[in-house]
Design an enzyme around this catalytic site. Structure first.
Site, PDB file in Angstrom:
ATOM      1  N   LYS A  78       0.710  -1.092   0.019  1.00 25.88           N
ATOM      2  CA  LYS A  78      -0.008   0.056  -0.106  1.00 25.88           C
ATOM      3  C   LYS A  78       0.820   1.286   0.155  1.00 25.88           C
ATOM      4  O   LYS A  78       1.839   1.356   0.734  1.00 25.88           O
ATOM      5  CB  LYS A  78      -0.887  -0.064   1.231  1.00 25.88           C
ATOM      6  N   SER A 155      -9.921   2.206   2.471  1.00 23.56           N
ATOM      7  CA  SER A 155      -9.022   2.789   1.746  1.00 23.56           C
ATOM      8  C   SER A 155      -7.846   1.828   0.959  1.00 23.56           C
ATOM      9  O   SER A 155      -7.571   2.133  -0.092  1.00 23.56           O
ATOM     10  CB  SER A 155      -8.210   3.818   2.400  1.00 23.56           C
ATOM     11  N   SER A 179     -10.160  -0.255   6.725  1.00 24.68           N
ATOM     12  CA  SER A 179      -9.732   0.039   5.474  1.00 24.68           C
ATOM     13  C   SER A 179      -9.036  -1.158   5.027  1.00 24.68           C
ATOM     14  O   SER A 179      -8.609  -1.344   3.916  1.00 24.68           O
ATOM     15  CB  SER A 179      -8.678   1.139   5.450  1.00 24.68           C
TER      16      SER A 179
HETATM   17  N1  GLN Z   1     -13.546   4.556   5.641  1.00 26.37           N
HETATM   18  C1  GLN Z   1     -13.040   5.032   6.929  1.00 26.37           C
HETATM   19  C2  GLN Z   1     -12.626   6.694   6.756  1.00 26.37           C
HETATM   20  O1  GLN Z   1     -12.939   7.209   5.727  1.00 26.37           O
HETATM   21  C3  GLN Z   1     -11.833   4.178   7.145  1.00 26.37           C
HETATM   22  C4  GLN Z   1     -10.452   4.442   6.618  1.00 26.37           C
HETATM   23  C5  GLN Z   1      -9.380   3.817   7.102  1.00 26.37           C
HETATM   24  O2  GLN Z   1      -9.522   2.585   7.821  1.00 26.37           O
HETATM   25  N2  GLN Z   1      -8.231   4.282   6.727  1.00 26.37           N
HETATM   26  O3  GLN Z   1     -12.032   7.223   7.478  1.00 26.37           O
END
Ligand code: GLN
Length: 484
Positions: A78, A155, A179
Site C-alpha cells: 500500500k 482505503s 480500510s
Molecule cells: N472509511 C473510513 C474513513 O474514511 C476508514 C478509513 C481507514 O480505515 N483508513 O475514515
C-alpha cells in the site's frame, strides 16, 4: 491448468522449496498479470526490476538452503508505507515525488523474510475514504465488476483488488476504521486488522495515530497468518507498539471450535439491514454451530455513537498529523509571495477535497471553544464503546458480524458523492472495532444474487488473534467460497 499466480503463499512456498519453479518465474508471472490488468488501476508505482532482482537473490538462497520464511514471495505494498528509494505518496498530490530515505518497520520485516515487492498500491488519499475514489491517481476498479465499473472499497482498494485479480501473492494494508476489512469484503479476499499495537506504525504515514494499524490482505486465512506473523512485533521506533509475544498464528488454523462462544450483537442487525447480508450472517452462525460452537446474544449498546465519535476523533488526529505537510519538508511545494502564501498555496493544491474536509473538521473540534463539546465528548464515548466490548467478551470468545452493510457500489455513486455522510455510514460495522483497538478479520462468505462478494467479520479480544484465526478458518472451510 493452474497458473503460478493462482497459488496461495503457502502453496507457492512449497513449490519454491521443492524447486518446481523459481522465484524469478513466479515473479515474472505476477509482473505479466500487472501489465495485463493495468486497467484496474491497482498499482500507482510498479517496481518490476527491483522485484526480479530480489527474486534472483531468493533463488540463490533456495540453492544455498538458507531461505527465510517468505522467501521469493511477490507482494504489493500500500502506498501509505514508506519504502526506501521508491516513491511513496499516500496517493496525495502533496507527496508528489517523495522518495523516502528509510523503510517502514513492517515492510522491512517482510523484506528480511525474503519477500519481493512488485510495487506500490493505490488507496484513498491518506487512507481517508471507503471507496478508493479520493486517490489523486483515480479510483481502483473492482475486479468483480461486470457492465458497470464498481469500487474496490477503501482505503486499501488497490491492495484488495490486486490480491483479488492475482496481481500479487498478497498485499499490505492499513486499517484506521475499516480500510483492510471493507475492501477485502468488496473484492472477495481475506484481510485482518490485528490488535492495535501488534504491528509497528513506524514509517507508515499517519492518518489517526490512535487507530492506525497495518495488516495483511491475502488470498486466504492461512496466508494472512503467515504474513501477520512476519509483520508483527515490538518496535522501539513506535512507542505504541506492544511488547507481547507473537504467536505462530498458523498453528490455530483448523483447531476445534467446540465450545467456543460466538457473540452476536443485537445492535448490528438494524431494521432494514440488507436481507442477503443478514442471511449469510445467519449461515455463518449455523456453520459455526454445526461445529459445536455456542451462539450467544450480546449487546453493544453504544454502537449508535461509534460513527459520530470516529468521525470526530479520526479527523482531529488527522488535522494534527497532516500539519507537517507544509511545502518545506516533503513532496510538493507551490511558491508564493511570502512564507504564509507558500504554505497556503501548497496545501490548497496538494490536498484533495476529502482530506481538506477532514482537516477542517479536525481543527474545528480541537479548537478552544469546541474541544470539550466534541473532542473530549468523543473520547468519553470511545471509552464507553471499549467497555461495551469488554463486557460482551465476558460472555463470548469472538463476535461475528457482517463486514459491511453493502456490497461494492458503482464508481461515482451519486448519493455518496453528494453527501459524504452516506459514504461514512458504510463504516458502521468496522469503526467500533477500531475505536476499541480489537483484532478483526474479514473473510468472504458467499456471493450476492448480483454475483458480488459478501464478507463476514470475526472480532476478537485484545491480542487474541488466535481465536479469530480459529473461527475464520472454520468458516472458510465451510463457506467454500474458494478462489473464484
Ligand atoms: N472509511 C473510513 C474513513 O474514511 C476508514 C478509513 C481507514 O480505515 N483508513 O475514515
Amino acid at each position: 491448468m493452474t497458473k503460478l499466480t493462482d497459488l496461495t503463499i503457502a502453496e507457492a512456498l512449497k513449490g519454491l522449496k521443492n524447486r518446481e519453479f523459481s522465484a524469478v518465474e513466479l515473479t515474472k508471472e505476477y509482473i505479466g498479470a500487472m501489465e495485463e490488468k493495468r486497467g484496474l488501476n491497482a498499482y500507482v508505482t510498479e517496481t518490476p526490476e527491483a522485484a526480479l532482482k530480489q527474486a534472483e537473490a531468493s533463488d540463490e538462497k533456495y540453492r544455498r538452503g538458507d531461505n527465510a520464511s517468505l522467501e521469493g514471495i511477490p507482494l504489493g505494498i500500500k502506498d501509505l508505507f514508506c519504502t526506501r528509494g521508491v516513491k511513496s505518496t499516500a496517493c496525495s498530490r502533496i507527496l508528489d515525488g517523495f522518495v523516502p530515505q528509510y523503510e517502514s518497520t513492517v515492510t522491512q520485516k517482510l523484506l528480511d523474510a525474503g519477500a519481493c515487492f512488485l510495487g506500490k498500491l493505490n488507496m484513498d488519499e491518506f487512507a481517508m475514504g471507503g471507496s478508493n475514489e479520493t486517490s489523486c491517481f483515480g479510483p481502483v476498479v473492482n475486479p468483480w465488476s461486470k457492465d458497470v465499473k464498481l469500487v474496490a472499497g477503501g482505503s486499501s482498494g488497490g491492495s484488495a483488488a490486486a490480491v483479488s485479480a492475482k496481481m500479487c501473492a498478497a498485499a499490505t494494508g492499513t486499517d484506521t476504521g475499516g480500510s483492510i476489512r471493507q475492501p477485502s469484503a468488496f473484492c472477495g479476499v481475506t484481510g485482518i486488522k490485528p490488535t492495535y499495537g501488534r504491528c509497528s506504525r513506524y514509517g507508515i504515514m499517519a492518518f489517526a495515530s490512535s487507530l492506525d494499524q497495518a495488516g495483511p490482505i491475502a488470498k486466504d486465512v492461512r496466508d494472512c497468518a503467515l504474513l501477520l506473523k512476519v509483520m508483527s512485533g515490538y518496535d522501539v521506533k513506535d512507542s505504541t507498539s506492544a511488547n507481547v509475544d507473537v504467536p505462530d498464528f498458523e498453528s490455530f488454523l483448523g483447531q476445534t471450535i467446540k465450545g467456543l462462544k460466538i457473540g452476536v450483537p443485537a445492535e448490528y442487525r438494524p431494521e432494514g439491514l440488507n436481507k442477503e447480508i443478514a442471511s449469510y450472517w445467519d449461515k455463518g452462525l449455523e456453520m459455526l454451530k454445526a461445529r459445536g460452537a455456542e451462539i450467544v446474544d450480546i449487546s453493544l449498546p453504544h454502537t449508535k455513537y461509534a460513527l459520530p465519535a470516529y468521525y470526530i476523533i479520526a479527523p482531529a488526529e488527522a488535522s494534527s498529523n497532516l500539519a507537517r505537510y507544509d511545502g518545506l519538508r516533503y513532496g510538493l511545494r507551490v511558491s508564493g509571495k511570502h512564507l504564509d502564501d507558500m504554505y497556503i498555496n501548497t496545501r490548497t493544491e496538494g490536498f484533495g477535497k476529502e482530506v481538506k474536509r477532514r482537516i477542517m473538521i479536525g481543527t474545528y473540534v480541537l479548537s478552544a471553544g469546541y474541544y470539550d463539546a466534541y473532542y473530549l465528548k468523543a473520547q468519553k464515548v470511545r471509552r464507553l464503546i471499549r467497555d461495551d466490548f469488554k463486557k460482551a467478551f465476558e460472555k463470548c470468545d469472538v463476535i461475528l458480524t457482517p463486514t459491511s452493510p453493502v456490497t461494492a457500489f458503482p464508481i461515482g455513486d451519486k448519493s455518496m458523492q453528494e453527501n459524504p455522510i452516506n459514504m461514512y455510514l458504510n463504516d458502521i460495522f468496522t469503526v467500533s472495532v477500531s475505536l476499541a483497538g480489537l483484532p478483526a478479520m474479514s473473510l468472504p462468505i458467499g456471493l450476492s444474487t448480483d454475483g458480488l462478494p459478501l464478507g463476514l467479520q470475526v472480532i476478537g479480544k485484545p491480542f487474541d488473534e488466535a481465536a479469530v484465526f480459529k473461527t475464520a478458518s472454520a468458516l472458510e472451510a465451510d463457506a467454500e467460497f474458494g478462489r473464484k
